[in-house]
Design an enzyme around this catalytic site. Structure first.
Site: not given
Length: 264
Positions: A46-47
């Protein structure tokens, strides 16, 4: 355009453990396609993109390498770690989300970051999809589901460690992911998380799913304070507490990287 970026290992006290998340603070929202490209380039599970509304209050959005995600725990922890330890804020944080309401986050005296999530207890299923039944090498003794994933309850921690999965079959369960879980020997309960439909094969540590695992195991074990382990290769440790309509999930973070992005 230049942007700050941080990478934090979440739910671990050891660097190269837990689950890595990138955190990108913004002063204004980028186009979703640009945020998706940044997340794909980062190639982490994830970002998180955060934008401050006012002191202690941030909007947050999460992107896997392939799609925007409704709810992500480890990238929320990573974002709070950055705000507390890199941006110099002390106090409670409110993260405003698009899908799961407001997430409340505090830093405890021992350094753990504690997140307040909505209670997302799963419900039992009367009919198990064939893709789930055939997609796991060990038959679950019970299957449940919440808004995020199917919950396959196995007989032991050893089964959770050794279960194999077929990504092609589990991808057919989209938009749902799959968590396998059992009563633990090295913790109160253990789990592994597979999400081929939404980002990758196996997630190292999944904070969000503990908003469903915690109420399930609190009921099964008849206790509201629980220690959990995710049995991925990197591994992770989570501290969970059931509080009626909320679930508290806490863990440690370790800074790995900070730098600059150059977006033309």
């Amino acid at each position: 355009m230049e942007l700050d970026i941080y990478v934090v290992d979440a739910f671990t006290q050891q660097q190269f453990g837990g689950n890595s998340a990138a955190v990108v603070p913004l002063t204004h929202w980028l186009e979703p396609a640009v945020m998706q490209k940044i997340a794909a380039q980062n190639n982490l599970s994830e970002t998180a993109f955060i934008k401050q509304r006012q002191r202690g209050q941030y909007e947050i959005r999460w992107f896997s390498p392939v799609t925007e995600i409704d709810f992500c725990g480890h990238a929320t922890l990573a974002s709070a770690y950055v705000i507390f330890n890199e941006l110099g804020y002390q106090g409670s944080i409110e993260f405003i989300t698009q899908e799961v309401g407001t997430l409340f986050v505090d830093q405890l005296d021992d350094g753990r970051i504690e997140m307040s999530f909505p209670n997302q207890c799963p419900e039992p299923l009367s009919e198990v999809p064939n893709a789930l039944r055939e997609g796991l090498s060990i038959a679950p003794k019970q299957v449940l589901r919440n808004r995020q994933a199917y919950f396959a309850v196995l007989a032991s921690e050893e089964e959770v460690k050794h279960v194999r999965y077929n990504s092609g079959l589990l991808k057919q369960l989209a938009p749902y992911d799959v968590v396998v879980t059992a009563k633990g020997e090295t913790a109160d309960f253990v789990s592994r998380y597979f999400w081929p439909a939404n980002g990758g094969d196996e997630d190292p540590v999944t904070g969000s799913i503990h908003s469903g695992l915690t109420p399930y195991w609190a009921n099964e074990l008849e206790q509201v304070n629980l220690r959990a382990r995710q049995l991925s290769e990197r591994g992770g440790e989570l501290y969970c507490q059931l509080c009626a309509e909320r679930v508290l999930v806490s863990g440690y973070g370790q800074l790995y990287l900070k730098g600059r992005l150059f977006i033309s």
